[in-house]
Design a protein around this motif. Structure first.
Motif, PDB file in Angstrom:
ATOM      1  N   ALA A  55      -5.494 -54.036 -27.868  1.00 23.45           N
ATOM      2  CA  ALA A  55      -5.473 -52.580 -28.018  1.00 23.45           C
ATOM      3  C   ALA A  55      -6.167 -51.962 -26.812  1.00 23.45           C
ATOM      4  CB  ALA A  55      -6.158 -52.147 -29.306  1.00 23.45           C
ATOM      5  N   ILE A  56      -5.889 -50.680 -26.589  1.00 22.80           N
ATOM      6  CA  ILE A  56      -6.477 -49.934 -25.481  1.00 22.80           C
ATOM      7  C   ILE A  56      -7.244 -48.744 -26.040  1.00 22.80           C
ATOM      8  CG2 ILE A  56      -5.958 -48.473 -23.472  1.00 22.80           C
ATOM      9  CD1 ILE A  56      -3.451 -50.272 -23.063  1.00 22.80           C
ATOM     10  N   LEU A  57      -8.435 -48.510 -25.510  1.00 22.50           N
ATOM     11  CA  LEU A  57      -9.249 -47.368 -25.899  1.00 22.50           C
ATOM     12  C   LEU A  57      -9.398 -46.440 -24.697  1.00 22.50           C
ATOM     13  CD1 LEU A  57     -11.133 -45.939 -27.970  1.00 22.50           C
ATOM     14  CD2 LEU A  57     -13.014 -47.262 -26.977  1.00 22.50           C
ATOM     15  N   LEU A  58      -8.925 -45.205 -24.826  1.00 20.16           N
ATOM     16  CA  LEU A  58      -9.114 -44.180 -23.805  1.00 20.16           C
ATOM     17  C   LEU A  58     -10.347 -43.354 -24.175  1.00 20.16           C
ATOM     18  CD1 LEU A  58      -5.455 -42.825 -23.434  1.00 20.16           C
ATOM     19  CD2 LEU A  58      -6.570 -44.611 -22.076  1.00 20.16           C
ATOM     20  N   CYS A  59     -11.184 -43.057 -23.179  1.00 17.79           N
ATOM     21  CA  CYS A  59     -12.418 -42.333 -23.475  1.00 17.79           C
ATOM     22  C   CYS A  59     -12.926 -41.635 -22.221  1.00 17.79           C
ATOM     23  CB  CYS A  59     -13.491 -43.284 -24.001  1.00 17.79           C
ATOM     24  SG  CYS A  59     -13.983 -44.539 -22.793  1.00 17.79           S
ATOM     25  N   GLY A  60     -13.958 -40.836 -22.390  1.00 16.41           N
ATOM     26  CA  GLY A  60     -14.705 -40.276 -21.281  1.00 16.41           C
ATOM     27  C   GLY A  60     -16.103 -40.835 -21.317  1.00 16.41           C
ATOM     28  N   GLU A  61     -16.748 -40.914 -20.168  1.00 20.02           N
ATOM     29  CA  GLU A  61     -18.103 -41.453 -20.112  1.00 20.02           C
ATOM     30  C   GLU A  61     -19.154 -40.358 -20.139  1.00 20.02           C
ATOM     31  OE1 GLU A  61     -18.791 -44.324 -20.691  1.00 20.02           O
ATOM     32  OE2 GLU A  61     -17.273 -45.701 -19.943  1.00 20.02           O
ATOM     33  N   LEU A  97       2.248 -47.396 -17.368  1.00 18.57           N
ATOM     34  CA  LEU A  97       1.725 -48.722 -17.695  1.00 18.57           C
ATOM     35  C   LEU A  97       1.170 -48.793 -19.113  1.00 18.57           C
ATOM     36  CD1 LEU A  97       0.001 -49.602 -14.309  1.00 18.57           C
ATOM     37  CD2 LEU A  97       1.984 -50.745 -15.318  1.00 18.57           C
ATOM     38  N   LEU A  98       0.662 -47.672 -19.628  1.00 13.02           N
ATOM     39  CA  LEU A  98       0.216 -47.668 -21.024  1.00 13.02           C
ATOM     40  C   LEU A  98       1.361 -48.080 -21.948  1.00 13.02           C
ATOM     41  CD1 LEU A  98      -1.965 -44.432 -21.346  1.00 13.02           C
ATOM     42  CD2 LEU A  98      -2.777 -46.794 -21.417  1.00 13.02           C
ATOM     43  N   TYR A  99       2.559 -47.625 -21.634  1.00 14.56           N
ATOM     44  CA  TYR A  99       3.711 -47.996 -22.448  1.00 14.56           C
ATOM     45  C   TYR A  99       4.196 -49.408 -22.123  1.00 14.56           C
ATOM     46  CZ  TYR A  99       3.921 -43.211 -24.116  1.00 14.56           C
ATOM     47  OH  TYR A  99       3.609 -42.020 -24.713  1.00 14.56           O
ATOM     48  N   GLU A 100       4.108 -49.792 -20.855  1.00 15.44           N
ATOM     49  CA  GLU A 100       4.597 -51.122 -20.472  1.00 15.44           C
ATOM     50  C   GLU A 100       3.732 -52.241 -21.046  1.00 15.44           C
ATOM     51  OE1 GLU A 100       5.203 -51.377 -16.266  1.00 15.44           O
ATOM     52  OE2 GLU A 100       6.842 -49.915 -16.286  1.00 15.44           O
ATOM     53  N   THR A 101       2.459 -51.989 -21.319  1.00 14.40           N
ATOM     54  CA  THR A 101       1.635 -53.020 -21.954  1.00 14.40           C
ATOM     55  C   THR A 101       2.091 -53.282 -23.376  1.00 14.40           C
ATOM     56  OG1 THR A 101      -0.001 -51.473 -22.879  1.00 14.40           O
ATOM     57  CG2 THR A 101      -0.406 -52.306 -20.636  1.00 14.40           C
ATOM     58  N   ARG A 102       2.718 -52.275 -23.994  1.00 15.52           N
ATOM     59  CA  ARG A 102       3.213 -52.344 -25.376  1.00 15.52           C
ATOM     60  C   ARG A 102       2.066 -52.471 -26.389  1.00 15.52           C
ATOM     61  NH1 ARG A 102       7.534 -56.670 -26.173  1.00 15.52           N
ATOM     62  NH2 ARG A 102       8.371 -55.202 -27.721  1.00 15.52           N
ATOM     63  N   LEU A 103       0.850 -52.125 -25.966  1.00 11.48           N
ATOM     64  CA  LEU A 103      -0.311 -52.206 -26.850  1.00 11.48           C
ATOM     65  C   LEU A 103      -0.580 -50.863 -27.521  1.00 11.48           C
ATOM     66  CD1 LEU A 103      -2.828 -54.196 -24.602  1.00 11.48           C
ATOM     67  CD2 LEU A 103      -1.304 -55.076 -26.377  1.00 11.48           C
ATOM     68  N   PRO A 104      -1.127 -50.874 -28.745  1.00 12.92           N
ATOM     69  CA  PRO A 104      -1.532 -49.613 -29.367  1.00 12.92           C
ATOM     70  C   PRO A 104      -2.660 -48.963 -28.582  1.00 12.92           C
ATOM     71  CG  PRO A 104      -2.292 -51.488 -30.666  1.00 12.92           C
ATOM     72  CD  PRO A 104      -1.382 -52.038 -29.607  1.00 12.92           C
ATOM     73  N   VAL A 105      -2.613 -47.631 -28.488  1.00 16.24           N
ATOM     74  CA  VAL A 105      -3.582 -46.874 -27.704  1.00 16.24           C
ATOM     75  C   VAL A 105      -4.353 -45.942 -28.635  1.00 16.24           C
ATOM     76  CG1 VAL A 105      -3.913 -45.231 -25.814  1.00 16.24           C
ATOM     77  CG2 VAL A 105      -2.111 -46.974 -25.661  1.00 16.24           C
ATOM     78  N   VAL A 106      -5.688 -46.035 -28.568  1.00 19.20           N
ATOM     79  CA  VAL A 106      -6.572 -45.175 -29.358  1.00 19.20           C
ATOM     80  C   VAL A 106      -7.361 -44.301 -28.391  1.00 19.20           C
ATOM     81  CG1 VAL A 106      -8.478 -45.108 -31.018  1.00 19.20           C
ATOM     82  CG2 VAL A 106      -6.759 -46.925 -31.165  1.00 19.20           C
ATOM     83  N   ALA A 107      -7.512 -43.026 -28.711  1.00 18.30           N
ATOM     84  CA  ALA A 107      -8.285 -42.109 -27.876  1.00 18.30           C
ATOM     85  C   ALA A 107      -9.526 -41.652 -28.630  1.00 18.30           C
ATOM     86  CB  ALA A 107      -7.453 -40.894 -27.480  1.00 18.30           C
ATOM     87  N   ALA A 108     -10.676 -41.734 -27.961  1.00 18.45           N
ATOM     88  CA  ALA A 108     -11.936 -41.214 -28.493  1.00 18.45           C
ATOM     89  C   ALA A 108     -12.135 -39.834 -27.882  1.00 18.45           C
ATOM     90  CB  ALA A 108     -13.088 -42.141 -28.124  1.00 18.45           C
ATOM     91  N   VAL A 109     -11.705 -38.803 -28.604  1.00 22.76           N
ATOM     92  CA  VAL A 109     -11.623 -37.457 -28.022  1.00 22.76           C
ATOM     93  C   VAL A 109     -12.919 -36.691 -28.300  1.00 22.76           C
ATOM     94  CG1 VAL A 109     -10.157 -35.445 -27.696  1.00 22.76           C
ATOM     95  CG2 VAL A 109      -9.162 -37.565 -28.581  1.00 22.76           C
ATOM     96  N   THR A 110     -13.908 -36.926 -27.470  1.00 22.17           N
ATOM     97  CA  THR A 110     -15.174 -36.213 -27.567  1.00 22.17           C
ATOM     98  C   THR A 110     -15.093 -34.923 -26.760  1.00 22.17           C
ATOM     99  OG1 THR A 110     -15.953 -37.553 -25.714  1.00 22.17           O
ATOM    100  CG2 THR A 110     -16.585 -38.272 -27.915  1.00 22.17           C
ATOM    101  N   GLY A 111     -15.639 -33.840 -27.301  1.00 22.33           N
ATOM    102  CA  GLY A 111     -15.700 -32.590 -26.554  1.00 22.33           C
ATOM    103  C   GLY A 111     -14.329 -32.081 -26.149  1.00 22.33           C
ATOM    104  N   TRP A 112     -14.206 -31.685 -24.881  1.00 19.29           N
ATOM    105  CA  TRP A 112     -12.982 -31.086 -24.371  1.00 19.29           C
ATOM    106  C   TRP A 112     -11.973 -32.136 -23.899  1.00 19.29           C
ATOM    107  CZ3 TRP A 112     -11.137 -26.216 -24.450  1.00 19.29           C
ATOM    108  CH2 TRP A 112     -12.040 -25.191 -24.771  1.00 19.29           C
ATOM    109  N   ALA A 113     -10.709 -31.862 -24.208  1.00 17.41           N
ATOM    110  CA  ALA A 113      -9.582 -32.577 -23.608  1.00 17.41           C
ATOM    111  C   ALA A 113      -8.658 -31.489 -23.085  1.00 17.41           C
ATOM    112  CB  ALA A 113      -8.874 -33.441 -24.626  1.00 17.41           C
TER     113      ALA A 113
END
Length: 266
Positions: A55-61, A97-113
């Protein structure tokens, strides 16, 4: 379980989650171009099989997921058109590439997006938001048009009329509105967003990976298929998965009334 470092570098955790940060505290948590390039390398490694992730986790630091593009850098570019084209191409490579990996993607949406940050959230399969999460197209405010696939995904999520309204009027969408529109999956307390998102991503990575890949692919491809074609694709997928080690384990475990061991079946 390992966790992403604060260095802003992509990392692979021992729970099978590839964490991809999009912004840091510098420059007001704007989209970081260097992080995009680093993300490309990690995602290419996944597609090559060099990294075993589930799985992939998208986030901000920083305190925001991603506050949009670095407008000050746009303004400072010798050739703004050339700079923005390069930045957009690099961002779109990451999205592809997010789609080409074919992995589920989760986003940790803190604050502003905002801007590109909002676009990245739209590409996630599951988006965990906080009570103070806000999303905004942001492009009209600086006289520009969307990138990151916003003009493709938002109409599919909320309908073309509403998508035009949201983007053209540069609406600020709060957490409850985002949930109502289906743009985020769950709202938790702000200080729990990252933890919850990582928990969800780890759960997906520990589950039947073939099933997760098939679900993501089927739902994504359904946008351009007829019902008949989609039914055929579903039939092919479920029959194929039934003969895989994970599929056999899942069915056998259900019949035996025990928890399936998908990790051992890989």
């Amino acid at each position: 379980m390992t966790s992403p470092s604060g260095s802003g570098q992509n990392s692979i955790a021992d729970n099978g989650v590839l964490t991809i940060p999009l912004s840091t505290s510098e420059n007001g948590t704007a989209l970081d171009h260097d992080l995009l390039l680093a993300a490309t390398e990690k995602l290419l490694a996944v597609t090559r099989g060099d990294i075993d992730a589930g799985a992939i986790l998208l986030c901000g630091e920083g305190r925001n997921f991603c506050a949009g593009g670095n407008v000050a850098r746009f303004a400072a570019a010798d050739d703004r058109a050339q700079y923005l084209r390069g930045l957009a191409d690099d961002m779109h490579q990451v999205i592809t590439l997010l789609y080409e990996t074919r992995l589920p993607v989760v986003a940790a949406v803190t604050g502003w997006a905002a801007g590109a940050g909002m676009s990245f959230v739209l590409h996630s399969d599951i988006a965990i938001a906080g009570t103070r999460t806000r999303m905004r197209p942001a492009y009209p405010g600086i006289g520009l048009s969307p990138d990151g696939g916003m003009s493709w995904l938002l109409p599919r999520a909320v309908g073309p009329s509403r998508a035009r309204y949201i983007i053209m009027t540069d609406q600020i969408l709060d957490a409850e509105r985002l949930l109502d529109l289906g743009l985020v999956s769950e709202i938790v307390e702000d200080d729990a967003v990252r933890t919850k998102a990582l928990e969800v991503a780890a759960g997906l990575a520990a589950g039947p990976r073939g099933s997760m890949t098939a679900i993501r692919t089927l739902v994504h491809d359904s946008a351009t298929r007829s019902l008949r074609d989609q039914l055929d694709a579903e039939a092919r997928s479920i029959s194929t998965l039934s003969a895989t080690a994970e599929g056999v384990e899942g069915v056998n475990a259900f019949v035996a009334k025990r928890a399936p061991d998908f990790r051992g079946a890989r």
